[in-house]
Design a protein around this motif. Structure first.
Motif, PDB file in Angstrom:
ATOM      1  N   VAL A   1       0.921  -1.790   0.155  1.00 25.07           N
ATOM      2  CA  VAL A   1      -0.289   0.372   0.192  1.00 25.07           C
ATOM      3  C   VAL A   1       0.291   1.290   0.129  1.00 25.07           C
ATOM      4  CG1 VAL A   1      -1.821   1.336   0.418  1.00 25.07           C
ATOM      5  CG2 VAL A   1      -1.462  -0.964   1.162  1.00 25.07           C
ATOM      6  N   PRO A   2       0.846   2.129  -1.126  1.00 23.95           N
ATOM      7  CA  PRO A   2       1.562   3.023  -1.323  1.00 23.95           C
ATOM      8  C   PRO A   2       1.310   4.139  -0.871  1.00 23.95           C
ATOM      9  CG  PRO A   2       1.281   2.916  -3.348  1.00 23.95           C
ATOM     10  CD  PRO A   2       0.417   1.485  -2.530  1.00 23.95           C
ATOM     11  N   ALA A   3       1.630   5.331   0.063  1.00 21.16           N
ATOM     12  CA  ALA A   3       0.922   6.781   0.727  1.00 21.16           C
ATOM     13  C   ALA A   3       0.886   7.612  -0.990  1.00 21.16           C
ATOM     14  CB  ALA A   3       1.912   7.039   1.328  1.00 21.16           C
ATOM     15  N   PRO A   4       0.585   8.387  -0.428  1.00 23.64           N
ATOM     16  CA  PRO A   4       0.733   9.528  -1.927  1.00 23.64           C
ATOM     17  C   PRO A   4       2.302   9.795  -2.495  1.00 23.64           C
ATOM     18  CG  PRO A   4      -1.674  10.225  -0.521  1.00 23.64           C
ATOM     19  CD  PRO A   4      -0.835   8.953   0.240  1.00 23.64           C
ATOM     20  N   PHE A   5       2.752   9.825  -1.602  1.00 22.81           N
ATOM     21  CA  PHE A   5       4.518  10.086  -1.464  1.00 22.81           C
ATOM     22  C   PHE A   5       5.399   8.898  -1.464  1.00 22.81           C
ATOM     23  CE2 PHE A   5       3.384  10.412   2.841  1.00 22.81           C
ATOM     24  CZ  PHE A   5       4.296   9.599   3.556  1.00 22.81           C
ATOM     25  N   THR A   6       4.961   8.291  -2.050  1.00 17.66           N
ATOM     26  CA  THR A   6       5.877   6.750  -2.129  1.00 17.66           C
ATOM     27  C   THR A   6       6.152   6.797  -3.531  1.00 17.66           C
ATOM     28  OG1 THR A   6       4.260   6.055  -0.759  1.00 17.66           O
ATOM     29  CG2 THR A   6       5.974   4.237  -2.029  1.00 17.66           C
ATOM     30  N   ASP A   7       7.468   6.798  -3.588  1.00 16.48           N
ATOM     31  CA  ASP A   7       7.562   6.474  -5.258  1.00 16.48           C
ATOM     32  C   ASP A   7       7.164   4.902  -6.032  1.00 16.48           C
ATOM     33  OD1 ASP A   7       9.428   5.860  -7.532  1.00 16.48           O
ATOM     34  OD2 ASP A   7      11.033   6.681  -6.466  1.00 16.48           O
ATOM     35  N   PRO A   8       6.921   5.137  -7.434  1.00 11.31           N
ATOM     36  CA  PRO A   8       6.481   4.011  -7.537  1.00 11.31           C
ATOM     37  C   PRO A   8       7.343   2.896  -7.761  1.00 11.31           C
ATOM     38  CG  PRO A   8       5.681   5.497  -8.954  1.00 11.31           C
ATOM     39  CD  PRO A   8       6.434   6.317  -7.616  1.00 11.31           C
ATOM     40  N   GLU A   9       8.740   2.951  -7.825  1.00  6.63           N
ATOM     41  CA  GLU A   9       9.824   2.485  -8.476  1.00  6.63           C
ATOM     42  C   GLU A   9       9.508   1.378  -6.444  1.00  6.63           C
ATOM     43  OE1 GLU A   9      13.790   4.184  -8.885  1.00  6.63           O
ATOM     44  OE2 GLU A   9      14.664   1.911  -8.170  1.00  6.63           O
ATOM     45  N   ALA A  10       9.327   2.385  -5.283  1.00  2.60           N
ATOM     46  CA  ALA A  10       9.820   1.681  -4.280  1.00  2.60           C
ATOM     47  C   ALA A  10       8.883   0.113  -4.300  1.00  2.60           C
ATOM     48  CB  ALA A  10       9.527   2.482  -3.038  1.00  2.60           C
ATOM     49  N   VAL A  11       7.825   1.149  -4.921  1.00  2.00           N
ATOM     50  CA  VAL A  11       6.493  -0.361  -5.429  1.00  2.00           C
ATOM     51  C   VAL A  11       6.690  -1.122  -5.795  1.00  2.00           C
ATOM     52  CG1 VAL A  11       4.248  -0.608  -5.995  1.00  2.00           C
ATOM     53  CG2 VAL A  11       4.716   1.602  -4.286  1.00  2.00           C
ATOM     54  N   GLU A  12       7.487  -1.375  -7.158  1.00  2.00           N
ATOM     55  CA  GLU A  12       8.035  -1.939  -7.513  1.00  2.00           C
ATOM     56  C   GLU A  12       8.842  -3.455  -7.187  1.00  2.00           C
ATOM     57  OE1 GLU A  12       6.592  -3.709 -10.394  1.00  2.00           O
ATOM     58  OE2 GLU A  12       8.501  -4.712 -10.485  1.00  2.00           O
ATOM     59  N   ARG A  13       9.793  -2.531  -6.804  1.00  2.00           N
ATOM     60  CA  ARG A  13      11.159  -3.148  -6.068  1.00  2.00           C
ATOM     61  C   ARG A  13      10.495  -3.888  -4.701  1.00  2.00           C
ATOM     62  NH1 ARG A  13      15.775   0.518  -4.132  1.00  2.00           N
ATOM     63  NH2 ARG A  13      16.537  -1.284  -3.471  1.00  2.00           N
ATOM     64  N   THR A  14       9.641  -3.163  -3.782  1.00  2.00           N
ATOM     65  CA  THR A  14       8.811  -4.202  -3.281  1.00  2.00           C
ATOM     66  C   THR A  14       7.795  -5.789  -3.408  1.00  2.00           C
ATOM     67  OG1 THR A  14       8.700  -2.682  -1.691  1.00  2.00           O
ATOM     68  CG2 THR A  14       7.465  -4.669  -1.157  1.00  2.00           C
ATOM     69  N   ARG A  15       7.122  -5.341  -4.549  1.00  2.00           N
ATOM     70  CA  ARG A  15       6.505  -6.076  -5.257  1.00  2.00           C
ATOM     71  C   ARG A  15       7.688  -7.436  -5.753  1.00  2.00           C
ATOM     72  NH1 ARG A  15       5.184  -9.098  -9.739  1.00  2.00           N
ATOM     73  NH2 ARG A  15       7.050  -7.986 -10.676  1.00  2.00           N
ATOM     74  N   ALA A  16       8.201  -6.566  -6.836  1.00  2.00           N
ATOM     75  CA  ALA A  16       9.193  -8.301  -7.171  1.00  2.00           C
ATOM     76  C   ALA A  16      10.136  -8.395  -6.040  1.00  2.00           C
ATOM     77  CB  ALA A  16      10.278  -7.532  -7.716  1.00  2.00           C
ATOM     78  N   LEU A  17      10.708  -8.222  -5.122  1.00  2.00           N
ATOM     79  CA  LEU A  17      11.415  -8.633  -3.919  1.00  2.00           C
ATOM     80  C   LEU A  17      10.190  -9.999  -3.338  1.00  2.00           C
ATOM     81  CD1 LEU A  17      13.958  -7.819  -1.157  1.00  2.00           C
ATOM     82  CD2 LEU A  17      11.404  -8.257  -0.051  1.00  2.00           C
ATOM     83  N   MET A  18       8.988  -9.991  -3.143  1.00  2.00           N
ATOM     84  CA  MET A  18       8.518 -10.292  -2.832  1.00  2.00           C
ATOM     85  C   MET A  18       8.100 -11.674  -3.323  1.00  2.00           C
ATOM     86  SD  MET A  18       7.426  -9.344   1.150  1.00  2.00           S
ATOM     87  CE  MET A  18       8.113  -7.630   1.620  1.00  2.00           C
ATOM     88  N   ALA A  19       7.302 -11.055  -4.347  1.00  2.00           N
ATOM     89  CA  ALA A  19       7.347 -11.974  -5.514  1.00  2.00           C
ATOM     90  C   ALA A  19       8.056 -12.944  -5.438  1.00  2.00           C
ATOM     91  CB  ALA A  19       6.971 -11.920  -7.073  1.00  2.00           C
ATOM     92  N   GLN A  20      10.004 -12.441  -5.596  1.00  2.00           N
ATOM     93  CA  GLN A  20      11.258 -13.338  -5.666  1.00  2.00           C
ATOM     94  C   GLN A  20      11.293 -14.370  -4.468  1.00  2.00           C
ATOM     95  OE1 GLN A  20      14.166 -12.806  -3.845  1.00  2.00           O
ATOM     96  NE2 GLN A  20      14.959 -14.953  -3.772  1.00  2.00           N
ATOM     97  N   ALA A  21      10.849 -14.001  -2.885  1.00  4.26           N
ATOM     98  CA  ALA A  21      10.663 -14.581  -1.714  1.00  4.26           C
ATOM     99  C   ALA A  21       9.760 -15.974  -2.046  1.00  4.26           C
ATOM    100  CB  ALA A  21       9.987 -13.311  -0.347  1.00  4.26           C
ATOM    101  N   GLY A  22       8.724 -15.843  -2.906  1.00  3.88           N
ATOM    102  CA  GLY A  22       7.906 -16.723  -2.826  1.00  3.88           C
ATOM    103  C   GLY A  22       6.344 -16.664  -2.241  1.00  3.88           C
ATOM    104  N   GLN A  23       6.045 -14.892  -1.778  1.00  5.18           N
ATOM    105  CA  GLN A  23       5.026 -14.876  -1.561  1.00  5.18           C
ATOM    106  C   GLN A  23       4.257 -14.230  -2.594  1.00  5.18           C
ATOM    107  OE1 GLN A  23       5.430 -15.924   1.443  1.00  5.18           O
ATOM    108  NE2 GLN A  23       4.594 -14.241   2.812  1.00  5.18           N
ATOM    109  N   VAL A  24       3.062 -13.679  -2.597  1.00  2.64           N
ATOM    110  CA  VAL A  24       2.023 -13.219  -3.764  1.00  2.64           C
ATOM    111  C   VAL A  24       1.715 -11.539  -2.713  1.00  2.64           C
ATOM    112  CG1 VAL A  24      -0.699 -13.088  -4.056  1.00  2.64           C
ATOM    113  CG2 VAL A  24       0.833 -15.736  -3.838  1.00  2.64           C
ATOM    114  N   PRO A  25       2.194 -10.929  -3.468  1.00  3.90           N
ATOM    115  CA  PRO A  25       1.536  -9.916  -3.533  1.00  3.90           C
ATOM    116  C   PRO A  25       1.058  -8.558  -4.720  1.00  3.90           C
ATOM    117  CG  PRO A  25       3.896  -9.784  -4.951  1.00  3.90           C
ATOM    118  CD  PRO A  25       3.446 -10.754  -4.619  1.00  3.90           C
TER     119      PRO A  25
END
Lengths: 332, 332
Positions: free
Chosen positions: A157-181
């Motif tokens: 859940v990004p805040a209005p000020f969150t960088d979309p790149e931080a969102v994408e990196r978190t999504r990729a990290l969670m997927a790589q860890a076997g979670q379902v982002p």
């Protein structure tokens, strides 16, 4: 610092959630450093990790020996030591705004500029505790289910000020860890997970209050029916597969009845044709109607696997009198 | 007529629900006679039964050879022939009040006095279609999930005129058949099953409308999180096990937040202390607090079994482009 696929992760807060997260990241090959402010919690972390890893191994749910995964996890005495060099920081301190604000300020001061700072909060949006930070653009919520090493969902859940790149990196990290982002488009009270849970709890308490059924019966309708199916297909797909013709046919046949169930409790919101058409279009992009029968057959295959697993599961035995506890099957 | 444990059962309406019911009763050792008004449906029944029995056998979910179960099922040309000598009649005609009324009148005229007449309706209370019948005291709703041979829940819903003995006989028959019967204290729109389902669907459509997430994401939060857990423990037990201290501690910590989620959609009903105390007392009768930790460990054991079963399940393959369809796991 390795910011890539194998960079280390810091876990701040070493309670049950922190232990679950440490396992999630370590079993995906990452170094994990866990910190907790309480010395007693710090000294309990590795024992709790070892216990859960042994259970996962017993269920053949680890691809490596428990010791190999364990060796990637260390306990850090300070927040700074945990975070130094981490590409991702997962915070799990108690659910208090003042505490989250203070911990995020401390983390933002010591984390590398590229590190993402993620909170496990189930209810506090990042805009409430990270807005004033110099590094707020790398702050967001990554909300897991409980326990995170067994339930793979992660709400990002990004805040209005969150960088979309931080969102994408978190999504990729969670997927790589076997979670379902799953990425939310904006902040909302309760996120998706607890909004759905809240809707069910409010309805369940209402039925109890109205004298329709007791707690055990209401729970049993979930475990032996709805929940069993929702573990395989979500609410939209369930409706889509319940009627030949899919979601639009479901709305035609059932929409008014569901609207009434809300209306009689003072909540008359239903779904109009435009909204149903939009949902149906999304479903048709996921599942063309010509594949509907095949998907129903797949659902039933999955249900049979789930029933077989349930039958092989150990019964609950902590107390001999509790064999009828909610969630246990009667006669099956 | 054998009114006991082994008496024959009639299934009126031979569509997908009727086929599922025929399997439920036949695999528990009963003779089953299926009738449908449409000759084309009648001639398709046994083929559909054979197909589902083969699938159950492939998953080791039958305790006898499919042929042995199959041999207990026959198709009857008339309602009278299906019902003669039956101890229980399960009706599954389309969800129309005029049709249910007409079929119940016909069934009541020919059924033996001891036979229970049960409707599979998901939304029509028996008081709407059976009130005028001489035999209304043996009429009730026995609502299954879809499909009934894979999802064990059965909601038994008596009308005000239903004889408690008919309720008890239906409960016993369903339990003996390996289903999970739940008896409602009174009729209510949607029963428990569709009230919970409606609460989730209304919330899901609202989130879609508000642009919080797409259909696939909302479904994924269910399948990879809430639903997976609700397949093992219901909503009350989930709340009870999420906080040390149980349901009362959950209400203290989360009650106001859940109330807000409803209130911001115009539905301010929460749960007051009296109601929470009542629910908590029921939970404590099912699970003393001293067994709380053991039950959490049991939950996690069941979750691990479910994850292992999921991993071994075949992926959906009807269309090569649909691997991201709701309900499928990403990266796990």
């Amino acid at each position: 610092m390795d910011t890539g696929r194998n960079g280390p992760v810091a876990v701040v807060g070493g309670g049950s959630m922190g232990v679950g997260w440490a396992i999630v990241f370590a079993r995906s090959g990452r170094e994990v450093r866990v910190h907790d402010a309480a010395p007693a919690v710090r000294s309990a972390v590795l024992g709790a990790v070892a216990e859960r890893l042994a259970a996962l191994a017993a269920h053949d749910l680890l691809s490596e020996a428990p010791g190999v995964v364990m060796a990637r996890i260390t306990v850090a005495e300070t927040v700074g030591a945990a975070i130094a060099g981490a590409v991702h920081v997962q915070e799990n301190v108690p659910e208090r705004l003042d505490l989250k604000t203070q911990v995020f300020r401390a983390m933002d001061a010591v984390a590398a500029p590229e590190a993402v700072l993620a909170s496990s909060t189930s209810s506090l949006p990042a805009s409430e505790f990270a807005a004033a930070l110099p590094g707020r653009a790398r702050c967001l919520v990554a909300h897991p289910a409980n326990p995170p090493h067994l339930l793979p969902i992660v709400e990002i859940v990004p805040a209005p000020f969150t960088d979309p790149e931080a969102v994408e990196r978190t999504r990729a990290l969670m997927a790589q860890a076997g979670q379902v982002p799953v990425v939310l488009q904006r902040e909302v009270n309760g996120f998706i997970y607890n909004r759905l849970q809240g809707a069910v709890l409010r309805e369940a308490y209402w039925m109890l209050e109205q004298g329709i059924a007791d707690v055990a019966s209401i729970d049993r309708v979930m475990t032996s029916g709805l929940g069993l199916r929702w573990s395989i297909i979500g609410p939209f797909e369930t409706a889509d597969l319940n009627y030949q013709g899919g979601l639009e046919e479901h709305a035609r046949r059932m929409g008014e009845r569901y609207r009434q169930m809300g209306a009689e409790r003072g909540q008359p919101d239903g779904w109009d044709e435009t909204l149903v058409a939009r949902a149906a279009a999304e479903r048709r992009a996921l599942l063309p109607l010509e594949d509907w029968g095949a998907r129903v057959a797949w659902r039933d295959e999955r249900l049979m696997k789930a029933r077989a697993a349930e039958r092989e599961s150990p019964p609950y035995t902590a107390s001999g009198e509790n064999t009828a506890a909610g969630g246990l099957r009667e006669g099956a």
